[in-house]
Design a protein around this motif. Structure first.
Motif, short mmCIF file in Angstrom:
data_model
loop_
_atom_site.label_atom_id
_atom_site.label_comp_id
_atom_site.label_asym_id
_atom_site.label_seq_id
_atom_site.Cartn_x
_atom_site.Cartn_y
_atom_site.Cartn_z
N ARG A 245 -5.84 -3.35 1.63
CA ARG A 245 -5.86 -3.72 -0.09
C ARG A 245 -4.71 -2.56 -0.51
NH1 ARG A 245 -10.76 -3.66 1.82
NH2 ARG A 245 -11.24 -1.82 0.91
N VAL A 246 -3.83 -2.90 -1.55
CA VAL A 246 -3.09 -2.16 -2.44
C VAL A 246 -4.14 -1.21 -3.42
CG1 VAL A 246 -1.21 -1.80 -3.88
CG2 VAL A 246 -1.03 -3.51 -1.93
N PRO A 247 -4.14 -0.16 -3.50
CA PRO A 247 -5.16 0.47 -4.45
C PRO A 247 -4.67 0.31 -6.08
CG PRO A 247 -4.25 2.26 -2.95
CD PRO A 247 -3.44 0.85 -2.72
N TYR A 248 -5.61 0.06 -6.74
CA TYR A 248 -5.39 -0.28 -8.19
C TYR A 248 -6.28 0.53 -9.12
CZ TYR A 248 -5.53 -3.02 -12.50
OH TYR A 248 -5.85 -3.09 -13.81
N PHE A 249 -6.09 0.88 -10.35
CA PHE A 249 -6.82 1.03 -11.22
C PHE A 249 -6.42 1.08 -12.62
CE2 PHE A 249 -5.55 5.14 -12.59
CZ PHE A 249 -4.71 5.88 -11.72
N TRP A 250 -7.34 0.99 -13.60
CA TRP A 250 -6.82 1.06 -14.90
C TRP A 250 -7.50 2.07 -15.69
CZ3 TRP A 250 -10.94 -1.33 -13.21
CH2 TRP A 250 -12.24 -1.45 -14.16
N VAL B 20 -3.60 1.32 -19.53
CA VAL B 20 -2.57 1.84 -18.57
C VAL B 20 -3.08 1.21 -17.20
CG1 VAL B 20 -2.17 3.88 -17.19
CG2 VAL B 20 -2.84 4.04 -19.82
N GLN B 21 -2.33 0.69 -16.36
CA GLN B 21 -2.33 0.07 -15.03
C GLN B 21 -1.70 0.86 -13.98
OE1 GLN B 21 -1.60 -3.90 -16.24
NE2 GLN B 21 -3.79 -4.46 -15.52
N TYR B 22 -2.45 1.20 -12.88
CA TYR B 22 -1.66 1.74 -11.86
C TYR B 22 -2.05 1.13 -10.63
CZ TYR B 22 -0.47 5.71 -8.52
OH TYR B 22 0.17 6.23 -7.45
N VAL B 23 -0.98 0.96 -9.76
CA VAL B 23 -1.03 0.19 -8.52
C VAL B 23 -0.35 1.07 -7.53
CG1 VAL B 23 0.84 -1.60 -8.99
CG2 VAL B 23 -1.11 -1.93 -7.51
#
Ligand code: FAD
Length: 392
Positions: free
Chosen positions: A308-313, A321-324
């Motif tokens: 899985r590609v890491p993701y957080f908001w 803010v969203q970071y992937v």
């Protein structure tokens, strides 16, 4: 105890009744496991969601973060703490006796790091912590935050909305400079208007009246909130023989640890990503949720092997803010702009031209496109991606 496939009526013990542990139990039942499932949790609560604790719960006491999971067929042992693990015997030692397992899932999450000193401080992790902070957010109260990271920014947002006086002490040169680098961090500075943000501030300790700084001065506070990071809850596994990586339990994409009957998921796990060639930085909701689905299948002998590609908001100062992805310090930083100055992004690009991570504010479409580019390992053209609405 010898390793072998999990019997259809085997006992699965899940330690840690948070997001990852609760969802693992629900997923095990959905996937058809008919044997006993025991969920052991140190807190007295059924599994609940933590992101609302620094957002909606601070604004409204009526918000209930319960996850509403279907756990009727799960034996809940709440208020019970795991204290040790015997891999040879296949048993977890707990504050209320030993529990035998055929398969074990460790989901004990992370615990906040505390500041030195004997004064009162809250590190926002539990429902009780959130209730304490909410009660202190009254007009005119002096709130001192230590750390201008993700949690610090969200608490600052709530404290400003409650008309508190907010001071934030940050050791770095700007908010989020640690995780995002100083160049990107500068973009967040204007958001902190209304907060007395003191960068380069070193805290010595928390005292009964407030925070003592390294320069000897005292900052009075009605409430001190520390947001200086977390560490995986692995103390109870000391000497167990499980392999660790970077402070967490070393696992593969399916949550398998160094022991064939033991799995780990969520903040406590350090998942190795073949795509990245390194462990994923844990500590985010998405990893716990998708990891729970993956680990449940792996426990039942059906590993999917999805990297899985890491993701957080984060929701702060009225923005999302969203970071992937996962960037490295040496990656090139490309700022991405939009006609609307409230919408912007950042692409991190490796020396070979591949996108390694992407952050966007106010423009979710860019996150979706970035995720696709990360999944495919696509090389991006840094000269055209400066426009946020350009495809990657
Ligand atoms: P946890 O939710 O911490 O659950 C672990 C459970 O295990 C806890 O209940 C703990 O008490 C229990 N436990 C620990 N040790 C033992 C033991 N020895 N025996 C028995 N039980 C034990 N992520 C985002 O992506 N976006 C956000 O906006 C965001 N906001 C957040 C805001 C806050 C205030 C917090 C605290 C976290 C936030 N996160 C966010 C992170 C996200 O909530 C976590 O990544 C997620 O909760 C991890 O789930 P987990 O089940 O691994 O750990």
């Amino acid at each position: 105890m010898t390793a072998g496939p999990l019997p259809a009526d085997g006992t699965i013990v899940v330690v840690g009744a948070g997001l990852a542990g609760g969802r693992t139990c629900a997923a095990l039942r959905q996937a058809g496991h008919v044997g006993q499932i025991v969920l052991v949790g140190a807190e007295q609560h059924r599994p609940y969601d933590r992101p609302p604790l620094s957002k909606a719960v601070l604004a409204d006491a009526a918000v209930d973060p319960d996850l509403g999971l279907e756990l009727d067929d799960v034996e809940l042992r709440l208020g019970v703490r795991a204290t040790g693990l015997d891999l040879g015997e296949g048993a977890v030692h707990t504050s209320e006796g030993d529990l035998r397992y055929d398969a074990l899932v460790i989901a004990t999450g992370a615990e906040p790091m505390a500041l030195p000193g004997d004064g009162p401080q809250v590190a926002l992790r539990t429902k009780e912590d959130a209730a304490l902070v909410r009660a202190a957010l009254v007009p005119g109260a002096q709130i001192v935050l230590v750390g201008a990271g993700w949690i610090g920014a969200e608490v600052a947002t709530a404290a400003l909305a409650a008309n508190c006086k907010v001071t934030c002490l940050e050791a770095g040169p700007a908010p989020l400079a640690g995780p995002l680098g100083p160049e990107v961090a500068q973009r967040f500075l204007p958001w902190w208007q209304g907060v007395d943000l003191r960068t380069g501030a070193l805290v010595d300790r928390v005292e009964p009246d407030g925070v003592r700084l390294a320069d000897g001065s005292l900052l009075n506070a009605d409430l001190v909130v520390s947001g200086v990071g977390v560490r995986p809850n692995t103390g109870w596994l000391e000497g167990s023989g499980l392999a660790f990586a970077g402070g967490g339990i070393a696992v593969d994409c399916d949550g398998r640890t160094s022991d064939p009957r033991v799995f780990a998921v969520g903040d406590v796990a350090a998942r190795h990503s073949p795509r990245l060639g390194e462990p994923v930085h844990s500590g985010h909701w998405d990893e716990a949720v998708n990891g729970a689905a993956a680990v449940a299948l792996a426990v039942l002998g059906r590993p999917a092997g999805i990297d899985r590609v890491p993701y957080f908001w984060s929701d702060q100062f009225g923005r999302k803010v969203q970071y992937v992805g996962q960037h490295h310090r040496e990656d090139a930083v490309v700022f991405r702009e939009h006609d609307d100055p409230e919408k912007w992004g950042v692409a991190w690009v490796a020396a070979d031209g591949r996108l390694t991570a992407h952050l966007n504010v106010g423009f979710p479409k860019a996150m979706v496109r970035a995720r696709a580019a990360l999944e495919s390992g696509r090389v991006v053209d840094s000269s055209i991606i400066a426009r946020l609405d350009a495809d990657l």
